[in-house]
Design a protein around this motif. Structure first.
Motif, PDB file in Angstrom:
ATOM      1  N   ILE A   1       0.877  -1.169   0.000  1.00  0.00           N
ATOM      2  CA  ILE A   1       0.000   0.000   0.000  1.00  0.00           C
ATOM      3  C   ILE A   1       0.913   1.217   0.000  1.00  0.00           C
ATOM      4  N   ALA A   2       0.886   1.968  -1.091  1.00  0.00           N
ATOM      5  CA  ALA A   2       1.812   3.096  -1.264  1.00  0.00           C
ATOM      6  C   ALA A   2       1.382   4.280  -0.403  1.00  0.00           C
ATOM      7  N   VAL A   3       2.308   4.729   0.439  1.00  0.00           N
ATOM      8  CA  VAL A   3       2.093   5.899   1.295  1.00  0.00           C
ATOM      9  C   VAL A   3       3.421   6.645   1.359  1.00  0.00           C
ATOM     10  N   PHE A   4       3.361   7.970   1.462  1.00  0.00           N
ATOM     11  CA  PHE A   4       4.609   8.712   1.611  1.00  0.00           C
ATOM     12  C   PHE A   4       4.406   9.926   2.503  1.00  0.00           C
ATOM     13  N   ASP A   5       5.528  10.445   2.973  1.00  0.00           N
ATOM     14  CA  ASP A   5       5.530  11.630   3.824  1.00  0.00           C
ATOM     15  C   ASP A   5       6.553  12.606   3.262  1.00  0.00           C
ATOM     16  N   MET A   6       6.436  13.871   3.651  1.00  0.00           N
ATOM     17  CA  MET A   6       7.367  14.878   3.161  1.00  0.00           C
ATOM     18  C   MET A   6       7.769  15.788   4.309  1.00  0.00           C
ATOM     19  N   SER A   7       8.937  16.394   4.185  1.00  0.00           N
ATOM     20  CA  SER A   7       9.467  17.215   5.267  1.00  0.00           C
ATOM     21  C   SER A   7       8.679  18.499   5.459  1.00  0.00           C
ATOM     22  N   THR A   8       8.028  18.988   4.418  1.00  0.00           N
ATOM     23  CA  THR A   8       7.200  20.188   4.508  1.00  0.00           C
ATOM     24  C   THR A   8       6.245  20.193   3.330  1.00  0.00           C
ATOM     25  N   THR A   9       5.164  20.940   3.447  1.00  0.00           N
ATOM     26  CA  THR A   9       4.237  21.099   2.320  1.00  0.00           C
ATOM     27  C   THR A   9       4.324  22.500   1.728  1.00  0.00           C
TER      28      THR A   9
ATOM     29  N   ILE B   1      12.972  19.714  -0.692  1.00  0.00           N
ATOM     30  CA  ILE B   1      11.978  19.055   0.159  1.00  0.00           C
ATOM     31  C   ILE B   1      12.313  17.569   0.164  1.00  0.00           C
ATOM     32  N   GLU B   2      12.280  16.964   1.342  1.00  0.00           N
ATOM     33  CA  GLU B   2      12.589  15.541   1.474  1.00  0.00           C
ATOM     34  C   GLU B   2      11.297  14.721   1.401  1.00  0.00           C
ATOM     35  N   PHE B   3      11.313  13.670   0.582  1.00  0.00           N
ATOM     36  CA  PHE B   3      10.164  12.782   0.409  1.00  0.00           C
ATOM     37  C   PHE B   3      10.560  11.366   0.843  1.00  0.00           C
ATOM     38  N   THR B   4       9.736  10.758   1.695  1.00  0.00           N
ATOM     39  CA  THR B   4      10.051   9.445   2.249  1.00  0.00           C
ATOM     40  C   THR B   4       8.875   8.496   2.064  1.00  0.00           C
ATOM     41  N   SER B   5       9.148   7.311   1.558  1.00  0.00           N
ATOM     42  CA  SER B   5       8.114   6.282   1.452  1.00  0.00           C
ATOM     43  C   SER B   5       7.844   5.696   2.835  1.00  0.00           C
ATOM     44  N   THR B   6       6.570   5.661   3.202  1.00  0.00           N
ATOM     45  CA  THR B   6       6.149   4.993   4.452  1.00  0.00           C
ATOM     46  C   THR B   6       5.172   3.866   4.102  1.00  0.00           C
TER      47      THR B   6
ATOM     48  N   LEU C   1      -1.386   9.176  -5.300  1.00  0.00           N
ATOM     49  CA  LEU C   1      -1.209  10.551  -5.757  1.00  0.00           C
ATOM     50  C   LEU C   1      -1.788  11.488  -4.706  1.00  0.00           C
ATOM     51  N   MET C   2      -0.990  12.472  -4.301  1.00  0.00           N
ATOM     52  CA  MET C   2      -1.478  13.522  -3.422  1.00  0.00           C
ATOM     53  C   MET C   2      -1.579  14.794  -4.258  1.00  0.00           C
ATOM     54  N   SER C   3      -2.811  15.267  -4.450  1.00  0.00           N
ATOM     55  CA  SER C   3      -3.054  16.402  -5.336  1.00  0.00           C
ATOM     56  C   SER C   3      -2.792  17.727  -4.628  1.00  0.00           C
ATOM     57  N   GLN C   4      -2.103  18.618  -5.327  1.00  0.00           N
ATOM     58  CA  GLN C   4      -1.836  19.980  -4.860  1.00  0.00           C
ATOM     59  C   GLN C   4      -1.319  19.993  -3.422  1.00  0.00           C
ATOM     60  N   VAL C   5      -0.385  19.090  -3.143  1.00  0.00           N
ATOM     61  CA  VAL C   5       0.109  18.924  -1.771  1.00  0.00           C
ATOM     62  C   VAL C   5       1.281  19.843  -1.458  1.00  0.00           C
ATOM     63  N   ILE C   6       1.993  20.283  -2.491  1.00  0.00           N
ATOM     64  CA  ILE C   6       3.169  21.134  -2.281  1.00  0.00           C
ATOM     65  C   ILE C   6       2.889  22.545  -2.785  1.00  0.00           C
ATOM     66  N   GLU C   7       3.101  23.537  -1.929  1.00  0.00           N
ATOM     67  CA  GLU C   7       2.998  24.940  -2.333  1.00  0.00           C
ATOM     68  C   GLU C   7       4.396  25.545  -2.324  1.00  0.00           C
ATOM     69  N   VAL C   8       4.793  26.054  -3.473  1.00  0.00           N
ATOM     70  CA  VAL C   8       6.114  26.671  -3.607  1.00  0.00           C
ATOM     71  C   VAL C   8       5.918  28.173  -3.798  1.00  0.00           C
ATOM     72  N   ILE C   9       6.594  28.953  -2.971  1.00  0.00           N
ATOM     73  CA  ILE C   9       6.458  30.409  -3.043  1.00  0.00           C
ATOM     74  C   ILE C   9       7.778  31.024  -3.491  1.00  0.00           C
TER      75      ILE C   9
ATOM     76  N   TYR D   1       1.799  21.909  -6.507  1.00  0.00           N
ATOM     77  CA  TYR D   1       2.222  20.719  -7.245  1.00  0.00           C
ATOM     78  C   TYR D   1       1.632  19.429  -6.663  1.00  0.00           C
ATOM     79  N   ASN D   2       1.335  18.495  -7.585  1.00  0.00           N
ATOM     80  CA  ASN D   2       0.948  17.133  -7.211  1.00  0.00           C
ATOM     81  C   ASN D   2       2.208  16.290  -7.050  1.00  0.00           C
ATOM     82  N   VAL D   3       2.128  15.293  -6.160  1.00  0.00           N
ATOM     83  CA  VAL D   3       3.237  14.348  -5.988  1.00  0.00           C
ATOM     84  C   VAL D   3       2.674  12.926  -6.050  1.00  0.00           C
TER      85      VAL D   3
END
Length: 205
Positions: free
Chosen positions: A93-101, A109-114, A165-173, A148-150
């Protein structure tokens, strides 16, 4: 007069005996038709069936024995046990986490599979800006502001895979460029100077 009692010899054929969960199996009774009377399948996961052809789904990972019991028209019964006939591999079951959104342009940004269950997976990341990588874990910096989607696809050693797929999970300014103004730059002591923050988007801070 001598009476010969004939016992059937249960035989089967199976398609897709190995695969990822959930595994769809087709089992066919190929016992000598002249000996096939009543059919009973024990599918090894608590399920039974009584038809000549069986379509069954194994939902849990594991190795399963299948027993086929044939009773001839004369009441002669025999069964055959096909040990370890079915092998079902776990599907992750694909799941992931990120250091920030939220991050500034060009800040990694760090992306880790959980993903579950805990295992060693190969990863394929798509970061929504055209960049992809197979690093696991992965680091990515966006070079333009936006949302951005990831997506991640994980695959285990048996080739079983899943994606999420996580939609619009990352906001880059945009990284701010500091700017300021001041009222005067010279004068008599005591000199009073008022400074104004003119950084775009941050004037009120």
């Amino acid at each position: 007069e001598e009476v010969e009692v004939a016992y059937p010899e249960p035989l089967l054929s199976a398609t897709a005996a190995t695969g990822c969960a959930p595994l769809n199996m087709v089992l066919n009774n190929v016992t000598d038709p002249s000996m096939s009377g009543t059919i009973l399948w024990d599918l090894g996961d608590g399920s039974t069936a009584a038809s000549a052809s069986v379509l069954h789904t194994y939902t849990e990972a594991g190795t399963y024995d299948v027993r086929l019991t044939i009773t001839s028209a004369l009441g002669c019964q025999k069964d055959s046990l096909f040990e370890d006939l079915i092998t079902v591999h776990p599907t992750p079951i694909a799941v992931f986490d990120m250091s920030t959104t939220q991050a500034c342009v060009d800040v990694p940004i760090e992306f880790t599979s959980t993903s579950q269950p805990d295992d060693v997976y190969t990863c394929q990341w798509s970061f929504g800006d055209g960049a992809i990588t197979s690093d696991c874990p992965a680091s990515h910096a966006y070079n333009a502001p936006g949302t951005y989607n990831v997506m991640i696809t994980v695959t285990n050693a048996f080739g079983c895979s899943d994606d999420t797929l996580m939609s619009q999970v990352i906001e880059v300014i945009q990284t701010p460029v500091p700017a300021f103004s001041h009222t005067v730059n010279n004068g008599c002591v005591p000199l009073e100077v008022r400074f104004q923050n003119d950084t775009p988007g941050l004037q009120d801070q």
